[in-house]
Structures are given as structure tokens and as C-alpha cells.
Design a protein around this motif. Structure first.
Motif, PDB file in Angstrom:
ATOM      1  N   PRO A  15       0.567  -1.259   0.057  1.00 53.94           N
ATOM      2  CA  PRO A  15      -0.098  -0.159  -0.023  1.00 53.94           C
ATOM      3  C   PRO A  15       0.805   1.060  -0.027  1.00 53.94           C
ATOM      4  CG  PRO A  15      -0.717  -1.143   1.460  1.00 53.94           C
ATOM      5  CD  PRO A  15       0.176  -2.108   1.128  1.00 53.94           C
ATOM      6  N   LEU A  16       0.294   2.816  -1.057  1.00 55.83           N
ATOM      7  CA  LEU A  16       1.495   3.687  -0.593  1.00 55.83           C
ATOM      8  C   LEU A  16       0.316   4.352   0.128  1.00 55.83           C
ATOM      9  CD1 LEU A  16       1.346   3.639  -4.565  1.00 55.83           C
ATOM     10  CD2 LEU A  16       3.334   2.414  -3.233  1.00 55.83           C
ATOM     11  N   LYS A  17       0.907   5.824   0.663  1.00 55.64           N
ATOM     12  CA  LYS A  17       0.105   6.930   1.338  1.00 55.64           C
ATOM     13  C   LYS A  17      -0.190   7.681   0.196  1.00 55.64           C
ATOM     14  CE  LYS A  17       3.829   7.116   5.119  1.00 55.64           C
ATOM     15  NZ  LYS A  17       5.288   7.039   5.302  1.00 55.64           N
ATOM     16  N   LYS A  18      -0.763   8.251   0.014  1.00 67.76           N
ATOM     17  CA  LYS A  18      -1.882   9.429  -0.753  1.00 67.76           C
ATOM     18  C   LYS A  18      -1.068  10.517  -1.299  1.00 67.76           C
ATOM     19  CE  LYS A  18      -6.387  11.577  -0.913  1.00 67.76           C
ATOM     20  NZ  LYS A  18      -7.213  12.860  -0.627  1.00 67.76           N
ATOM     21  N   GLY A  19      -0.976  10.511  -2.572  1.00 70.60           N
ATOM     22  CA  GLY A  19       0.121  11.219  -3.320  1.00 70.60           C
ATOM     23  C   GLY A  19       0.751  10.884  -3.297  1.00 70.60           C
ATOM     24  N   GLU A  20       1.365   9.530  -3.368  1.00 70.19           N
ATOM     25  CA  GLU A  20       2.388   8.743  -3.560  1.00 70.19           C
ATOM     26  C   GLU A  20       3.018   9.177  -5.104  1.00 70.19           C
ATOM     27  OE1 GLU A  20       5.552   5.433  -1.768  1.00 70.19           O
ATOM     28  OE2 GLU A  20       3.443   6.091  -0.310  1.00 70.19           O
ATOM     29  N   GLU A 107      -4.392  -3.968  -9.333  1.00 72.86           N
ATOM     30  CA  GLU A 107      -4.975  -2.163  -8.272  1.00 72.86           C
ATOM     31  C   GLU A 107      -3.220  -1.638  -7.182  1.00 72.86           C
ATOM     32  OE1 GLU A 107      -8.092  -2.486  -7.259  1.00 72.86           O
ATOM     33  OE2 GLU A 107      -9.300  -3.638  -8.911  1.00 72.86           O
ATOM     34  N   ILE A 108      -4.325  -0.772  -6.967  1.00 78.86           N
ATOM     35  CA  ILE A 108      -3.443   0.103  -6.088  1.00 78.86           C
ATOM     36  C   ILE A 108      -4.616   0.358  -5.356  1.00 78.86           C
ATOM     37  CG2 ILE A 108      -1.979   2.713  -6.043  1.00 78.86           C
ATOM     38  CD1 ILE A 108      -1.629   2.691  -8.832  1.00 78.86           C
ATOM     39  N   LYS A 109      -2.918   0.419  -4.228  1.00 76.74           N
ATOM     40  CA  LYS A 109      -4.047   0.325  -2.581  1.00 76.74           C
ATOM     41  C   LYS A 109      -3.181   1.400  -1.817  1.00 76.74           C
ATOM     42  CE  LYS A 109      -4.601  -4.783  -2.145  1.00 76.74           C
ATOM     43  NZ  LYS A 109      -4.250  -5.632  -1.999  1.00 76.74           N
ATOM     44  N   VAL A 110      -3.995   2.545  -1.475  1.00 83.36           N
ATOM     45  CA  VAL A 110      -3.734   3.691  -0.723  1.00 83.36           C
ATOM     46  C   VAL A 110      -4.408   3.345   0.772  1.00 83.36           C
ATOM     47  CG1 VAL A 110      -4.282   6.492  -0.244  1.00 83.36           C
ATOM     48  CG2 VAL A 110      -3.902   4.888  -2.709  1.00 83.36           C
TER      49      VAL A 110
END
Length: 111
Positions: A15-20, A107-110
Motif C-alpha cells: 500500500p502507498l501513502k496518498k500522493g505517493e 490494483e493500487i492500494k492507498v
């Protein structure tokens, strides 16, 4: 043509942080014939047959778009970044000069 298509799309596994930024990597099997080569046995020209457009969509918007020619190599690799604003799929569509179309997503997970 059995050796055509089979698109692959890869993205971040964690999972990524928002805006990454998220690096998206794509690969598709395709002969990418330019129309300039000749058949070695017959001498006849090999007709042009290549992917002419690639479109990537994320969150309902186009985030990457490319117009290709026969100058792109066989089995083309294409990568790009998207700003991960929300969880969801990145969908990539390839279209070739014979009207064939392939779609694949990751799929990208934030958090």
C-alpha cells in the motif's frame, strides 16, 4: 497468432501513502511489424502490423497515452508513474493496426 497479446501490468505490491508516485510497468507480446521487412523465403513484403495506441486510465481519467509506430520494438515494454490518490485499478488498453485490443489492470492500494 498464438504469440500475440498476453499483456502484463505490474504496480506497487505494498500500500502507498496518498500522493505517493506509483510506478506502473507493462509488457505485451506483439510482433510490431513495420511493413518494411521482406519474407526471407518468398521476398514478399511482410504487411505492417503494430500497436498504434496505448491508453492508461486511473480513477476514471486518462493518466498516460501513447501513439506508437512500426519503429517500436517487438514485445514492447512501457512504464509510467501515476500519483496514488485513492485505491483502485490502473487499466491499460493496447490497440493494434488490425483492430485487435487488449486490456489488463493492476490494483493500487492507498492507506
Amino acid at each position: 497468432m498464438a504469440d500475440i497479446g498476453e499483456p502484463k501490468v505490474r504496480g506497487p505490491e505494498k500500500p502507498l501513502k496518498k500522493g505517493e508516485p506509483a510506478l506502473i510497468k507493462t509488457l505485451i507480446k506483439h510482433p510490431m511489424e513495420s511493413g518494411l521487412r521482406k519474407n526471407a523465403e518468398t521476398g514478399e513484403p511482410i504487411p505492417a502490423h503494430y500497436i498504434e495506441s496505448v491508453i492508461a486510465e486511473y480513477g476514471g481519467a486518462t493518466v498516460a497515452k501513447a501513439t506508437w509506430s512500426g519503429a517500436v520494438s517487438k514485445n514492447p515494454f512501457f512504464s509510467f508513474y501515476v500519483k496514488a490518490d485513492k485505491s483502485g485499478p490502473v487499466t491499460v488498453t493496447w490497440k493494434d493496426t488490425k483492430g485487435q485490443e487488449w486490456k489488463e489492470k493492476v490494483e493500487i492500494k492507498v492507506e
